[in-house]
Motif scaffolding. Structure first.
Motif, PDB file in Angstrom:
ATOM      1  N   ASN A   1      34.312 -18.905  11.158  1.00 45.03           N
ATOM      2  CA  ASN A   1      34.753 -20.015  11.477  1.00 45.03           C
ATOM      3  C   ASN A   1      35.872 -19.988  10.224  1.00 45.03           C
ATOM      4  OD1 ASN A   1      33.099 -20.486   9.002  1.00 45.03           O
ATOM      5  ND2 ASN A   1      31.484 -21.385  10.287  1.00 45.03           N
ATOM      6  N   THR A   2      36.131 -21.190   9.961  1.00 47.73           N
ATOM      7  CA  THR A   2      37.318 -21.181   8.723  1.00 47.73           C
ATOM      8  C   THR A   2      36.924 -21.044   7.328  1.00 47.73           C
ATOM      9  OG1 THR A   2      36.898 -23.768   8.529  1.00 47.73           O
ATOM     10  CG2 THR A   2      38.614 -23.142  10.224  1.00 47.73           C
ATOM     11  N   VAL A   3      35.341 -21.080   7.259  1.00 45.77           N
ATOM     12  CA  VAL A   3      35.092 -20.937   5.937  1.00 45.77           C
ATOM     13  C   VAL A   3      33.899 -19.769   5.809  1.00 45.77           C
ATOM     14  CG1 VAL A   3      34.890 -23.400   5.481  1.00 45.77           C
ATOM     15  CG2 VAL A   3      32.805 -22.385   6.412  1.00 45.77           C
ATOM     16  N   ARG A   4      33.885 -19.105   6.874  1.00 44.97           N
ATOM     17  CA  ARG A   4      33.331 -17.920   6.758  1.00 44.97           C
ATOM     18  C   ARG A   4      33.699 -16.659   7.705  1.00 44.97           C
ATOM     19  NH1 ARG A   4      27.563 -16.333  10.027  1.00 44.97           N
ATOM     20  NH2 ARG A   4      27.341 -14.051   9.057  1.00 44.97           N
ATOM     21  N   SER A   5      33.856 -15.528   6.700  1.00 45.80           N
ATOM     22  CA  SER A   5      34.310 -14.306   7.259  1.00 45.80           C
ATOM     23  C   SER A   5      33.173 -12.896   7.045  1.00 45.80           C
ATOM     24  CB  SER A   5      35.652 -13.994   7.190  1.00 45.80           C
ATOM     25  OG  SER A   5      35.840 -13.704   5.735  1.00 45.80           O
ATOM     26  N   ASP A   6      33.385 -12.069   7.573  1.00 39.92           N
ATOM     27  CA  ASP A   6      32.681 -10.726   7.295  1.00 39.92           C
ATOM     28  C   ASP A   6      33.249  -9.451   8.073  1.00 39.92           C
ATOM     29  OD1 ASP A   6      30.514  -9.268   6.177  1.00 39.92           O
ATOM     30  OD2 ASP A   6      29.079 -10.781   6.052  1.00 39.92           O
ATOM     31  N   SER A   7      32.547  -8.411   7.746  1.00 35.25           N
ATOM     32  CA  SER A   7      33.121  -7.332   8.464  1.00 35.25           C
ATOM     33  C   SER A   7      32.343  -7.247   9.865  1.00 35.25           C
ATOM     34  CB  SER A   7      32.687  -5.671   7.631  1.00 35.25           C
ATOM     35  OG  SER A   7      31.313  -5.838   7.490  1.00 35.25           O
ATOM     36  N   MET A   8      32.819  -6.355  10.690  1.00 34.58           N
ATOM     37  CA  MET A   8      32.550  -6.331  12.347  1.00 34.58           C
ATOM     38  C   MET A   8      31.235  -6.019  12.198  1.00 34.58           C
ATOM     39  SD  MET A   8      33.971  -7.068  15.109  1.00 34.58           S
ATOM     40  CE  MET A   8      35.620  -6.745  14.814  1.00 34.58           C
TER      41      MET A   8
ATOM     42  N   TYR B   1      43.386 -18.421   8.907  1.00 32.26           N
ATOM     43  CA  TYR B   1      42.102 -19.146   8.893  1.00 32.26           C
ATOM     44  C   TYR B   1      41.502 -19.624  10.095  1.00 32.26           C
ATOM     45  CZ  TYR B   1      43.147 -19.056   4.004  1.00 32.26           C
ATOM     46  OH  TYR B   1      43.753 -18.602   2.553  1.00 32.26           O
ATOM     47  N   SER B   2      42.181 -19.277  11.104  1.00 37.55           N
ATOM     48  CA  SER B   2      41.501 -19.546  12.610  1.00 37.55           C
ATOM     49  C   SER B   2      40.374 -18.605  12.923  1.00 37.55           C
ATOM     50  CB  SER B   2      42.554 -19.582  13.627  1.00 37.55           C
ATOM     51  OG  SER B   2      43.392 -18.306  13.864  1.00 37.55           O
ATOM     52  N   ASP B   3      39.475 -18.816  13.863  1.00 39.31           N
ATOM     53  CA  ASP B   3      38.793 -17.812  14.403  1.00 39.31           C
ATOM     54  C   ASP B   3      38.883 -16.838  14.963  1.00 39.31           C
ATOM     55  OD1 ASP B   3      38.953 -19.156  16.372  1.00 39.31           O
ATOM     56  OD2 ASP B   3      36.806 -20.159  16.709  1.00 39.31           O
ATOM     57  N   GLU B   4      40.279 -16.662  15.472  1.00 45.78           N
ATOM     58  CA  GLU B   4      40.751 -15.688  16.020  1.00 45.78           C
ATOM     59  C   GLU B   4      41.391 -14.479  15.360  1.00 45.78           C
ATOM     60  OE1 GLU B   4      42.074 -17.921  20.598  1.00 45.78           O
ATOM     61  OE2 GLU B   4      43.597 -16.925  19.099  1.00 45.78           O
ATOM     62  N   TYR B   5      41.498 -14.994  13.980  1.00 42.82           N
ATOM     63  CA  TYR B   5      42.056 -13.869  13.141  1.00 42.82           C
ATOM     64  C   TYR B   5      41.099 -12.689  12.624  1.00 42.82           C
ATOM     65  CZ  TYR B   5      44.903 -12.063   9.327  1.00 42.82           C
ATOM     66  OH  TYR B   5      45.380 -11.102   8.273  1.00 42.82           O
ATOM     67  N   GLU B   6      41.795 -11.367  12.636  1.00 41.85           N
ATOM     68  CA  GLU B   6      40.942 -10.324  12.622  1.00 41.85           C
ATOM     69  C   GLU B   6      41.834  -9.476  11.626  1.00 41.85           C
ATOM     70  OE1 GLU B   6      38.723 -10.139  16.680  1.00 41.85           O
ATOM     71  OE2 GLU B   6      40.297  -8.453  16.049  1.00 41.85           O
ATOM     72  N   TRP B   7      41.341  -8.580  10.685  1.00 45.08           N
ATOM     73  CA  TRP B   7      42.161  -7.619   9.932  1.00 45.08           C
ATOM     74  C   TRP B   7      41.441  -6.440   9.470  1.00 45.08           C
ATOM     75  CZ3 TRP B   7      39.387 -11.922   8.324  1.00 45.08           C
ATOM     76  CH2 TRP B   7      38.411 -11.804   7.344  1.00 45.08           C
ATOM     77  N   LEU B   8      42.280  -5.220   9.202  1.00 47.86           N
ATOM     78  CA  LEU B   8      41.907  -4.218   8.870  1.00 47.86           C
ATOM     79  C   LEU B   8      42.065  -4.185   7.093  1.00 47.86           C
ATOM     80  CD1 LEU B   8      43.891  -2.420  11.505  1.00 47.86           C
ATOM     81  CD2 LEU B   8      41.503  -2.142  11.296  1.00 47.86           C
ATOM     82  N   SER B   9      40.817  -3.621   6.732  1.00 53.02           N
ATOM     83  CA  SER B   9      40.894  -3.665   5.016  1.00 53.02           C
ATOM     84  C   SER B   9      41.602  -2.361   4.649  1.00 53.02           C
ATOM     85  CB  SER B   9      39.178  -3.545   4.879  1.00 53.02           C
ATOM     86  OG  SER B   9      38.940  -4.449   5.276  1.00 53.02           O
ATOM     87  N   HIS B  10      42.602  -2.666   3.775  1.00 52.49           N
ATOM     88  CA  HIS B  10      43.236  -1.436   2.982  1.00 52.49           C
ATOM     89  C   HIS B  10      42.597  -1.089   1.868  1.00 52.49           C
ATOM     90  CE1 HIS B  10      44.635  -5.327   0.862  1.00 52.49           C
ATOM     91  NE2 HIS B  10      44.898  -4.455   0.021  1.00 52.49           N
ATOM     92  N   SER B  11      43.271  -0.107   1.257  1.00 57.87           N
ATOM     93  CA  SER B  11      42.735   0.520  -0.148  1.00 57.87           C
ATOM     94  C   SER B  11      43.565   0.351  -1.156  1.00 57.87           C
ATOM     95  CB  SER B  11      42.191   2.012   0.350  1.00 57.87           C
ATOM     96  OG  SER B  11      41.912   2.499  -1.094  1.00 57.87           O
ATOM     97  N   ILE B  12      43.072   0.218  -2.190  1.00 53.49           N
ATOM     98  CA  ILE B  12      43.953   0.390  -3.540  1.00 53.49           C
ATOM     99  C   ILE B  12      44.603   1.740  -3.662  1.00 53.49           C
ATOM    100  CG2 ILE B  12      43.752   0.094  -6.037  1.00 53.49           C
ATOM    101  CD1 ILE B  12      41.654  -1.897  -5.813  1.00 53.49           C
ATOM    102  N   VAL B  13      44.033   2.844  -3.133  1.00 55.72           N
ATOM    103  CA  VAL B  13      44.551   4.077  -2.903  1.00 55.72           C
ATOM    104  C   VAL B  13      44.934   4.590  -1.610  1.00 55.72           C
ATOM    105  CG1 VAL B  13      44.096   6.503  -4.028  1.00 55.72           C
ATOM    106  CG2 VAL B  13      42.787   4.198  -5.006  1.00 55.72           C
ATOM    107  N   PRO B  14      45.965   4.236  -1.167  1.00 56.33           N
ATOM    108  CA  PRO B  14      46.914   4.849   0.012  1.00 56.33           C
ATOM    109  C   PRO B  14      46.610   6.394   0.007  1.00 56.33           C
ATOM    110  CG  PRO B  14      47.955   3.117  -0.907  1.00 56.33           C
ATOM    111  CD  PRO B  14      47.096   3.662  -2.275  1.00 56.33           C
TER     112      PRO B  14
END
Length: 539
Positions: free
Chosen positions: A494-501, A124-137
Motif C-alpha cells: 500500500n502507500t505506506v508499506r513496501s518490501d521485496s518480492m 507511491y501507488s500499489d502498482e509500482y514495482e522496482w529493481l534494486s540497484h547496487s552502489i557498485v555497478p
C-alpha cells in the motif's frame, strides 16, 4: 390523463417526422431556387436515408430518430481512435498504453528512446514495482547472454537468445508480417515461434531459427482425419531451420479453448501449411488426442524428440489448476523423462481472436503462473533439467529483468514485435481489416508492410531491448540476469508499506516438495496431483 398521453404521443411522432420533413423542405427550396439546386445532390440522398430509417423495423433508434441515430454508430466506430489519440493519457491505454507502444516504435526505428524530466508513474501507488540497484555497478558484465536449452536426453541442444518472437500463426498474421518477423529473427540471431498454424513457406523465407509449435490440430503433421502423423512430423522436424519443438497445451488469452477456421478462409497457402484441404473447415480441438495423462504426454514428447533428431522438446501452457503442474513434475520423476523447457504464457497474453469471457476471466496471470512452475521444478529438483520461458506483455528490458527474478530463463514477446512491424493497436485483428497489414489476409492491406524495412525494425527492437536488460544487470551489480532474485524486486503493499518480492510470495528451496511438502503452501495441490491422470485425486 388520456389527453396528456395522446398529446405526448403526437409530440413524439412529430419529432420523428422532423428530420425527414426538414430535409424535404430544404430539397423543395433547392429545387425552386436555381442557384442552389446543387444542394439536391446532398439533400436528396439524406432524405432517402431518413425515410428508409423511419419505415424500417430492425433498429429502434433509427426508426424513432431517422438519420440522427446513425451518428451513434459513427461515434462507436471512431471511439477507439478518439480515445487512443485524444482522450487517454500516456499511461492509460490498454492492452498497451501510449508510452509502452512509443518505446517499441522508437527502438524499432533506431530513434532516441530516452525519457525527459523523470518518471510519470506514481511511485507511491500499489502498482509500482522496482529493481534494486547496487552502489557498485558491474560495468564488466558480458555484452550478450544466451541460454542453453536441452538436457542430457537431448542430443542437439539449442542456445536461445533471451528475447524471442512468441507463437503467432500464419493465417492470424499476414504473409508479409511472417516474412518480416523471420527476416528480423535471422538478422538478430533469435528464434521465431511458428504458432500452431503450421510451418508455412513464409516462415522459411529468410532462414531465421524456428520453434515449431504443435497444437491439438497437429497442423503440418496430421492425417486426413486430424490425428497426429509421425512420418509427416519427422519429415518437417528434421529441417535444419527448426531448432526446437513446442507442444501447445494452452495459451494465455484463451486457455482450454479450441477453434475453427471457416472453410471460406482456408486459402491454398493456409491449406498447404496446415495439411488440410482448400475451402474446408479447419478444426483445432480444445485438447490433444495423442495423450490423456501426464505420463502419456511425456512419452509422446520423448518420441517427438527422437523423431526430430534429438532437438529440444517442451510444452507451452497457461497455468490453470495447480495440481496439473505438479502432476507433470511427478510424472517426470516417475518416468525419468524430462521436458527440455516449459513456456509459461500469462493470462494477459495476446490473441488474434478469442471469446471475451476467456480473455477476461480464465487463466492465471504470468507472475503467479511463472512462480508456480518455478516452484514445482525447484521443489522437485527438476529445474536442473528443465528451462522456463516467460510470455505475456513483455516489451521492455525491465519486464524481462523481473521475469528473470521470478524464475524465467528467457522471455518471448508477441504484440511487442507486432508494434515493431507497425501495428497501431487498432483492435481489428479478428475481422481481417487490420490497417497496417500485420493481422490480415487482404493483399491490398498487406502491401503497405514492406518486408525488408520491417525486418530491420524487428531486429533493432530486439537488440535495443536486450541492451536495456543489460543496463539493468549492470546497475544491479550482477554478472548475469539469472542472478536476479526475488529479493531484488521491490513491491508496494500500500502507500505506506513496501518490501521485496520474496516477502509477498513464497519461493521454494531445492527439493522442498520432495523432503517436506507439508511445510509448503502447495500441500493440497501436491496431494491432488496424479501421474496417471490430469484429474485431481479426491480424498
Amino acid at each position: 390523463m388520456e389527453n396528456k398521453s395522446n398529446a405526448r404521443g403526437s409530440a413524439n411522432l412529430a419529432r420523428r417526422f422532423l428530420v425527414p420533413a426538414v430535409l424535404l423542405l430544404l430539397s423543395g427550396l433547392a429545387l425552386i431556387w436555381g442557384p442552389t439546386r446543387w444542394a439536391l445532390l446532398v439533400l436528396v440522398p439524406l432524405l432517402a436515408i431518413a425515410l428508409f430509417d423511419f419505415f424500417q423495423k430492425r433498429h429502434t433508434l433509427r426508426r424513432n430518430y431517422p438519420l440522427i441515430a446513425r451518428f451513434r454508430w459513427i461515434m462507436e466506430d471512431l471511439r477507439p481512435y478518439l480515445r487512443s489519440y485524444v482522450v487517454e493519457s500516456d499511461l492509460e491505454g490498454r492492452p498497451f498504453n501510449h508510452d509502452e507502444r512509443a518505446l517499441v516504435y522508437a527502438r524499432s526505428k533506431g530513434q532516441l528512446d530516452a525519457h525527459p524530466f523523470g518518471t510519470e508513474l506514481d511511485v507511491y501507488s500499489d502498482e509500482y514495482e522496482w529493481l534494486s540497484h547496487s552502489i557498485v555497478p558491474n560495468a564488466d558484465a558480458p555484452s550478450e547472454w544466451r541460454v542453453p536449452v536441452g538436457n542430457a536426453q537431448c542430443s542437439r541442444p539449442y542456445h536461445a537468445s533471451l528475447l524471442n518472437i512468441s507463437a503467432m500463426s500464419f493465417g492470424s498474421l499476414s504473409a508479409n508480417a511472417i516474412m518480416a518477423l523471420n527476416k528480423g529473427a535471422a538478422m538478430g540471431n533469435f528464434y521465431h515461434d511458428t504458432g500452431e498454424g503450421g510451418l508455412s513457406r513464409y516462415h522459411r523465407s529468410h532462414n531465421g531459427d524456428l520453434v515449431w509449435e504443435i497444437g491439438s490440430g497437429y497442423f503440418g503433421c496430421r492425417t486426413e482425419d486430424g490425428s497426429f502423423d509421425p512420418a509427416r512430423f519427422a519429415d518437417v522436424a528434421q529441417d535444419p531451420q527448426v531448432r526446437m519443438i513446442e507442444i501447445k497445451l494452452s495459451q494465455g488469452a484463451k486457455p482450454g479453448h479450441g477453434g475453427m477456421l471457416p472453410g471460406s478462409k482456408v486459402t491454398k497457402e493456409i491449406a498447404e501449411a496446415r495439411n488440410v484441404k482448400v475451402g474446408e473447415d479447419c478444426l483445432s480441438p480444445p485438447g490433444h488426442s495423442t495423450f490423456s495423462n501426464p505420463i502419456e504426454m511425456l512419452e509422446w514428447a520423448a518420441g517427438l524428440r527422437d523423431k526430430s533428431g534429438g532437438k529440444p522438446v517442451g510444452i507451452k501452457l497457461c497455468v490453470g489448476q495447480p495440481h496439473e503442474v505438479f502432476a507433470i513434475a511427478k510424472a517426470m520423476l516417475a518416468t525419468g523423462i524430462y521436458l527440455d523447457f516449459i513456456t509459461v504464457d500469462g493470462a494477459e497474453g495476446g490473441t488474434g481472436a478469442a471469446p471475451i469471457e476467456l480473455s477476461n476471466r480464465v487463466g492465471m496471470p504470468l507472475r503467479e503462473g511463472l512462480i508456480m512452475v518455478r516452484n514445482a521444478l525447484v521443489g522437485t529438483d527438476l529445474k536442473q533439467h528443465v528451462k522456463i520461458a516467460a510470455a505475456g506483455k513483455v516489451h521492455s528490458g525491465a519486464q524481462m529483468a523481473m521475469n528473470f527474478g521470478l524464475g524465467a530463463d528467457w522471455c518471448n514477446a508477441g504484440r511487442a514485435f507486432m508494434f515493431a512491424l507497425g501495428c497501431v493497436q487498432s483492435m481489428r485483428c479478428h475481422d481481417d481489416t487490420c490497417p497496417t497489414g500485420v493481422a490480415t489476409q487482404d493483399a491490398t492491406r498487406q502491401r503497405g508492410l514492406v518486408v525488408m524495412d520491417k525486418g530491420e525494425r524487428v531486429a533493432r527492437f530486439q537488440s535495443h531491448t536486450l541492451h536495456g536488460l543489460r543496463e539493468i544487470v549492470v546497475a544491479m551489480g550482477l554478472e548475469t540476469p539469472w542472478q536476479i532474485a526475488p529479493r531484488h524486486i521491490g513491491e508496494r503493499f500500500n502507500t505506506v508499506r513496501s518490501d521485496s518480492m520474496d516477502r509477498f510470495y513464497n519461493f521454494l528451496k531445492p527439493g522442498e516438495l520432495l523432503n517436506d511438502p507439508g511445510d509448503t503452501q502447495y500441500l493440497r495441490h501436491w496431494k491432488a496431483a496424479q501421474v496417471d491422470s490430469f484429474r485431481a485425486r479426491t480424498a
